[in-house]
Design a protein around this motif. Sequence first.
Motif, short mmCIF file in Angstrom:
data_model
loop_
_atom_site.label_atom_id
_atom_site.label_comp_id
_atom_site.label_asym_id
_atom_site.label_seq_id
_atom_site.Cartn_x
_atom_site.Cartn_y
_atom_site.Cartn_z
N TYR A 95 -12.47 47.00 16.99
CA TYR A 95 -11.73 48.20 17.39
C TYR A 95 -10.48 47.83 18.19
CZ TYR A 95 -15.86 51.07 16.25
OH TYR A 95 -16.90 51.70 15.60
N TYR A 96 -9.42 48.65 18.00
CA TYR A 96 -8.33 48.67 18.97
C TYR A 96 -8.85 49.43 20.20
CZ TYR A 96 -5.51 47.71 14.79
OH TYR A 96 -5.00 47.17 13.63
N LYS A 97 -8.31 49.12 21.38
CA LYS A 97 -8.85 49.72 22.59
C LYS A 97 -7.75 50.11 23.55
CE LYS A 97 -10.66 47.08 25.77
NZ LYS A 97 -11.55 46.20 26.56
N PHE A 98 -7.95 51.27 24.21
CA PHE A 98 -7.11 51.66 25.34
C PHE A 98 -8.02 52.12 26.46
CE2 PHE A 98 -4.63 55.16 27.50
CZ PHE A 98 -3.84 54.30 28.26
N GLU A 99 -7.87 51.52 27.63
CA GLU A 99 -8.69 51.89 28.78
C GLU A 99 -7.82 52.12 29.99
OE1 GLU A 99 -9.88 47.48 30.53
OE2 GLU A 99 -11.14 48.34 28.95
N VAL A 100 -8.23 53.03 30.84
CA VAL A 100 -7.56 53.28 32.11
C VAL A 100 -8.63 53.23 33.20
CG1 VAL A 100 -6.28 54.94 33.52
CG2 VAL A 100 -5.73 54.68 31.11
N LEU A 101 -8.49 52.27 34.12
CA LEU A 101 -9.50 52.01 35.13
C LEU A 101 -8.95 52.23 36.52
CD1 LEU A 101 -10.86 48.65 33.65
CD2 LEU A 101 -11.66 50.96 33.16
N SER A 102 -9.83 52.61 37.44
CA SER A 102 -9.45 52.75 38.84
C SER A 102 -10.65 52.36 39.69
CB SER A 102 -9.01 54.20 39.13
OG SER A 102 -10.05 55.10 38.82
N GLY A 103 -10.48 52.43 41.01
CA GLY A 103 -11.56 52.03 41.90
C GLY A 103 -11.29 50.67 42.51
N ASN A 104 -11.88 50.44 43.66
CA ASN A 104 -11.67 49.18 44.37
C ASN A 104 -12.73 48.14 44.03
OD1 ASN A 104 -9.40 50.21 45.77
ND2 ASN A 104 -10.73 51.27 47.22
N LYS A 105 -13.97 48.40 44.40
CA LYS A 105 -15.03 47.42 44.16
C LYS A 105 -15.43 47.36 42.69
CE LYS A 105 -17.00 47.69 48.82
NZ LYS A 105 -18.22 47.98 49.62
N ILE A 106 -15.53 48.55 42.07
CA ILE A 106 -15.97 48.61 40.67
C ILE A 106 -14.90 49.33 39.86
CG2 ILE A 106 -17.75 49.45 39.07
CD1 ILE A 106 -19.66 49.50 41.50
N LYS A 107 -14.21 48.60 39.03
CA LYS A 107 -13.19 49.20 38.18
C LYS A 107 -13.87 49.98 37.05
CE LYS A 107 -9.41 47.53 40.06
NZ LYS A 107 -8.35 48.40 40.62
N ASN A 108 -13.58 51.27 36.99
CA ASN A 108 -14.17 52.09 35.94
C ASN A 108 -13.25 53.25 35.62
OD1 ASN A 108 -15.50 54.81 37.23
ND2 ASN A 108 -15.41 53.14 38.73
N GLY A 109 -13.53 53.90 34.50
CA GLY A 109 -12.68 55.02 34.11
C GLY A 109 -13.01 55.48 32.70
N GLN A 110 -11.97 55.69 31.90
CA GLN A 110 -12.13 56.18 30.53
C GLN A 110 -11.60 55.15 29.54
OE1 GLN A 110 -13.61 58.33 32.63
NE2 GLN A 110 -11.53 59.01 33.16
N ALA A 111 -12.12 55.21 28.32
CA ALA A 111 -11.66 54.31 27.26
C ALA A 111 -11.73 55.01 25.92
CB ALA A 111 -12.51 53.03 27.22
N ILE A 112 -10.82 54.62 25.03
CA ILE A 112 -10.85 55.08 23.65
C ILE A 112 -10.79 53.85 22.76
CG2 ILE A 112 -9.70 56.42 21.84
CD1 ILE A 112 -8.49 58.17 24.02
N PHE A 113 -11.73 53.77 21.81
CA PHE A 113 -11.75 52.70 20.82
C PHE A 113 -11.40 53.32 19.46
CE2 PHE A 113 -14.49 51.45 24.23
CZ PHE A 113 -14.39 50.07 24.33
N SER A 114 -10.60 52.60 18.68
CA SER A 114 -10.16 53.15 17.39
C SER A 114 -10.10 52.05 16.34
CB SER A 114 -8.77 53.79 17.53
OG SER A 114 -8.25 54.12 16.27
N LYS A 115 -10.61 52.38 15.15
CA LYS A 115 -10.46 51.47 14.02
C LYS A 115 -9.08 51.61 13.38
CE LYS A 115 -15.29 50.77 12.74
NZ LYS A 115 -16.32 50.91 11.68
N PHE A 116 -8.36 52.67 13.76
CA PHE A 116 -7.01 52.87 13.26
C PHE A 116 -6.00 52.36 14.28
CE2 PHE A 116 -9.56 56.70 11.94
CZ PHE A 116 -9.85 56.23 10.67
#
Length: 340
Positions: free
Chosen positions: A153-174
């Motif tokens: 998959y192609y991937k786009f993620e946006v992470l935030s947080g200090n100790k644990i980086k986390n957030g949202q992600a989108i995976f795409s075969k296109f």
Amino acid sequence: MSKLNLFNKFVFFINSIVATILLLSYLLPYVEPERSAFISVLSLTVPFLIIVNILFVIYWLLSVKKQLLLSLIVLLIGFNHIASLYRFSASKHVEDDANIAVMNYNVRLFNLFKWIPNPDVPFEISQFIKDKKPDIISMQEYRPDDGLALQEYYKFEVLSGNKIKNGQAIFSKFPIINKGSIEFPNTYNNAIFVDVVKGKDTIRIYNVHLQSLKIDASTDPLKNETSENLFKRVGNTFRLQQAQADLFLEHKAKSQYKVIICGDFNNTAYSYVYNKIKGDNLNDAFVEAGNGFGRTFNFKFFPVRIDFIMADDNFEINNFKTFEIGFSDHFPIMSKVKVK
């Protein structure tokens, strides 16, 4: 009422209260939390109110009493609400080579804090995704994890947080030709988007994660918190969700592409934010092609659907399914859509 015994008079009194509250709840999608957060909180109880009114209909039917008409009429008035809770028809299942399989999944940090007694959750989720073969995957509460193997998959993620980086992600075969984030003030929640190319079509995929209610699915919400504090906290959350939905819709209005929206709204299909985001030109994949309760959150008291896949009128919705697997407190959902 005169033919009822004392017990049935009491039952009908309770029935009248519950039916009236359900009837009033039909207005909730149009009540801004900013105006009345307390009233908006009642949207969380609509699944419970529907189920209780159905039980009253059954009770009066078995008793052969005309009092069944009260709840029956109220339920018929809100038939669309029932359709959002439970789909009686069989799942729509149209196989087409042009289908795009879209999955949404709140993965709860891949069980980072061992909420589930399973040390291999990232691997299990990877295997599940490989088995279902979605073309698009939208994840909330995502964090990078070596156990997640989605190399194709192609991937786009946006992470935030200090100790644990986390957030949202989108995976795409296109291929992804554009991407970005809509930041929500004073929170780790946000919405992200990618523009993908499939054949001659450019499609915008949104991943929306609205403010969390912070309710533990496995415990009674009132056990460790008074009802007054709970209503106040949830009311404040709904106000934040309204502001976040407004920011998202402002961004969406500028899109020139066909749109698919995935996400964890942290609110039900009876809420103001759901109604606002769905609008008149988006179709809820569960309502169009699902069946059963379609619950997406593992809440032990009654079925709750707070995760959604929506597509605009440029798409046919050919399939929808909820997978009740225990790798998170949410269940993954998947829809197959086709560009018209």
